[in-house]
Design an enzyme around this catalytic site. Structure first.
Site, PDB file in Angstrom:
ATOM      1  N   ASN A  10      38.842  17.620 -24.872  1.00  0.00           N
ATOM      2  CA  ASN A  10      39.060  15.815 -24.750  1.00  0.00           C
ATOM      3  C   ASN A  10      38.770  15.454 -26.058  1.00  0.00           C
ATOM      4  O   ASN A  10      37.803  15.085 -26.515  1.00  0.00           O
ATOM      5  CB  ASN A  10      37.907  15.408 -23.828  1.00  0.00           C
ATOM      6  CG  ASN A  10      37.924  14.059 -23.519  1.00  0.00           C
ATOM      7  OD1 ASN A  10      39.100  13.277 -24.118  1.00  0.00           O
ATOM      8  ND2 ASN A  10      36.950  13.349 -22.769  1.00  0.00           N
ATOM      9  N   LYS A  12      39.453  12.211 -26.720  1.00  0.00           N
ATOM     10  CA  LYS A  12      38.886  10.863 -26.740  1.00  0.00           C
ATOM     11  C   LYS A  12      39.786   9.930 -27.408  1.00  0.00           C
ATOM     12  O   LYS A  12      40.884  10.302 -27.682  1.00  0.00           O
ATOM     13  CB  LYS A  12      37.355  10.738 -26.817  1.00  0.00           C
ATOM     14  CG  LYS A  12      36.732  11.820 -26.308  1.00  0.00           C
ATOM     15  CD  LYS A  12      35.053  11.320 -26.288  1.00  0.00           C
ATOM     16  CE  LYS A  12      34.149  12.545 -25.723  1.00  0.00           C
ATOM     17  NZ  LYS A  12      32.990  12.413 -25.381  1.00  0.00           N
ATOM     18  N   HIS A  96      36.241  10.519 -16.051  1.00  0.00           N
ATOM     19  CA  HIS A  96      35.196  10.692 -16.941  1.00  0.00           C
ATOM     20  C   HIS A  96      34.007   9.689 -17.190  1.00  0.00           C
ATOM     21  O   HIS A  96      34.167   8.588 -16.787  1.00  0.00           O
ATOM     22  CB  HIS A  96      35.929  10.732 -18.810  1.00  0.00           C
ATOM     23  CG  HIS A  96      35.062  11.414 -19.378  1.00  0.00           C
ATOM     24  ND1 HIS A  96      34.127  10.393 -20.331  1.00  0.00           N
ATOM     25  CD2 HIS A  96      35.027  12.412 -20.311  1.00  0.00           C
ATOM     26  CE1 HIS A  96      33.629  11.212 -21.168  1.00  0.00           C
ATOM     27  NE2 HIS A  96      34.066  12.551 -21.215  1.00  0.00           N
ATOM     28  N   GLU A  98      32.620   8.275 -19.281  1.00  0.00           N
ATOM     29  CA  GLU A  98      32.695   7.082 -20.399  1.00  0.00           C
ATOM     30  C   GLU A  98      33.593   5.952 -19.550  1.00  0.00           C
ATOM     31  O   GLU A  98      33.151   4.888 -19.676  1.00  0.00           O
ATOM     32  CB  GLU A  98      33.351   7.448 -21.658  1.00  0.00           C
ATOM     33  CG  GLU A  98      32.258   8.235 -22.630  1.00  0.00           C
ATOM     34  CD  GLU A  98      33.079   9.055 -23.472  1.00  0.00           C
ATOM     35  OE1 GLU A  98      34.137   9.274 -23.646  1.00  0.00           O
ATOM     36  OE2 GLU A  98      32.321   9.855 -24.064  1.00  0.00           O
ATOM     37  N   GLU A 166      29.791  17.176 -15.995  1.00  0.00           N
ATOM     38  CA  GLU A 166      29.414  16.617 -17.235  1.00  0.00           C
ATOM     39  C   GLU A 166      28.204  15.860 -17.189  1.00  0.00           C
ATOM     40  O   GLU A 166      28.333  14.483 -16.918  1.00  0.00           O
ATOM     41  CB  GLU A 166      30.494  16.063 -17.956  1.00  0.00           C
ATOM     42  CG  GLU A 166      31.807  16.735 -17.699  1.00  0.00           C
ATOM     43  CD  GLU A 166      32.592  16.258 -19.036  1.00  0.00           C
ATOM     44  OE1 GLU A 166      32.793  16.982 -20.209  1.00  0.00           O
ATOM     45  OE2 GLU A 166      33.364  14.969 -19.036  1.00  0.00           O
ATOM     46  N   GLY A 172      28.213  13.878 -25.927  1.00  0.00           N
ATOM     47  CA  GLY A 172      28.195  13.635 -27.418  1.00  0.00           C
ATOM     48  C   GLY A 172      26.558  13.378 -27.985  1.00  0.00           C
ATOM     49  O   GLY A 172      26.712  12.696 -29.033  1.00  0.00           O
ATOM     50  N   SER A 212      28.197  18.412 -25.086  1.00  0.00           N
ATOM     51  CA  SER A 212      27.601  19.224 -26.326  1.00  0.00           C
ATOM     52  C   SER A 212      28.017  20.658 -26.195  1.00  0.00           C
ATOM     53  O   SER A 212      27.267  21.444 -26.907  1.00  0.00           O
ATOM     54  CB  SER A 212      26.236  18.860 -26.411  1.00  0.00           C
ATOM     55  OG  SER A 212      26.120  17.343 -26.517  1.00  0.00           O
TER      56      SER A 212
HETATM   57  C1  PEP Z   1      33.401  14.986 -22.931  1.00  0.00           C
HETATM   58  O1  PEP Z   1      33.601  13.926 -23.506  1.00  0.00           O
HETATM   59  O2  PEP Z   1      34.189  15.344 -22.029  1.00  0.00           O
HETATM   60  C2  PEP Z   1      32.350  15.890 -23.692  1.00  0.00           C
HETATM   61  C3  PEP Z   1      32.098  16.953 -22.940  1.00  0.00           C
HETATM   62  O3  PEP Z   1      31.962  15.556 -25.037  1.00  0.00           O
HETATM   63  P1  PEP Z   1      31.011  16.203 -25.971  1.00  0.00           P
HETATM   64  O4  PEP Z   1      31.621  17.681 -26.005  1.00  0.00           O
HETATM   65  O5  PEP Z   1      31.155  15.655 -27.352  1.00  0.00           O
HETATM   66  O6  PEP Z   1      29.692  16.067 -25.414  1.00  0.00           O
END
Ligand code: PEP
Length: 254
Positions: A10, A12, A96, A98, A166, A172, A212
């Site tokens: 992703n 983003k 997601h 976010e 997630e 992040g 992460s």
């Molecule tokens: C994501 O945004 O789906 C995600 C898992 O981000 P990160 O790997 O940066 O934590």
């Protein structure tokens, strides 16, 4: 039944044309397990989708990061599922955290989006996950079950859905879930599918972990029995994404 390992990237809201071309050329040169071992899908911002689709190696696929909840029309700033299909984009990420958190997308709205995208022939990476507050109050399973239920109430065919667990506190932040924490929630989600949908869907749906994930922690997560792959944010913009894809080999031999 074997569930093919799935690795999504992703990207983003990141990248310029030059940066995107650089990421694609790194991916194109990467030595990764064959497509019968791992399915790889990268998700650039909308504006770069045609460019990435045209330049990307044929064994990797692309996903949009969102799409509108119904047929297009007078919805300024939105992109419809029909448009993605028209461009030959096979996948879309929906729900997601976010978008749930910043844009206030509710469980029901996400469920409607997933149902509409599937009805137009898109494959969906549907995201669920709890906040730190919810985890600390012991409601993780309840929260992800409610998010999954809102999708299940609107969807009957799960063949084209990958569920991404997630945890919001891990996205992040550099604070990855431990393999045991990830496995526990994946196990509970699979149990939920067994009890509420069917044993077949429970056995076949791919439940991937996101939060992460990087080249150093992906292997120990990958071997967990109910972890079928990853959704990767930050590290999907870096060469280490190739190492994450390679963790499919560890899974194969586990
Ligand atoms: C994501 O945004 O789906 C995600 C898992 O981000 P990160 O790997 O940066 O934590």
């Amino acid at each position: 039944m074997a569930r093919k390992f799935f690795v999504g990237g992703n990207w983003k809201c990141n990248g310029t044309t030059e940066e995107v071309k650089k990421i694609v050329s790194t991916l194109n040169e990467g030595q990764v397990p064959p497509p019968d071992v791992v399915e790889v899908v990268v998700s650039p911002p909308f504006v770069f989708l045609p460019l990435v689709k045209n330049l990307l190696r044929p064994d990797f696929h692309v996903a949009a990061q969102n799409c509108w909840v119904k047929k297009g029309g007078a919805f300024t700033g939105e992109v419809s599922a029909e448009m993605l299909v028209n461009l030959g984009i096979p996948w879309v990420i929906l729900g997601h955290s976010e978008r749930r958190q910043i844009l206030n997308e509710t469980n029901e709205f996400v469920g409607e989006k997933v149902a509409y995208a599937l009805s137009k022939g898109l494959k969906v990476i549907a995201c669920v996950g709890e906040t730190l507050e919810q985890r600390e109050s012991g409601t993780t399973v309840e929260v992800v079950a409610a998010q999954t239920k809102a999708i299940a109430e609107r969807v009957s065919n799960w063949a084209d859905v990958v569920l991404a667990y997630e945890p919001v506190w891990a996205i992040g932040t550099g604070k990855v879930a431990t393999p045991a924490q990830a496995q526990e929630v994946h196990f509970e989600l699979r149990k939920w599918f067994h009890a509420n949908i069917s044993p077949e869907v429970a056995a076949t749906i791919r439940i991937i972990y996101g939060g992460s994930v990087n080249g150093a922690n992906s292997k120990e997560l990958a071997v967990q029995p109910d972890v079928d792959g990853f959704l990767v944010g930050g590290a999907s913009l870096k060469p280490e994404f190739i190492d994450i894809i390679k963790s499919a080999e560890v899974k194969k031999s586990a």
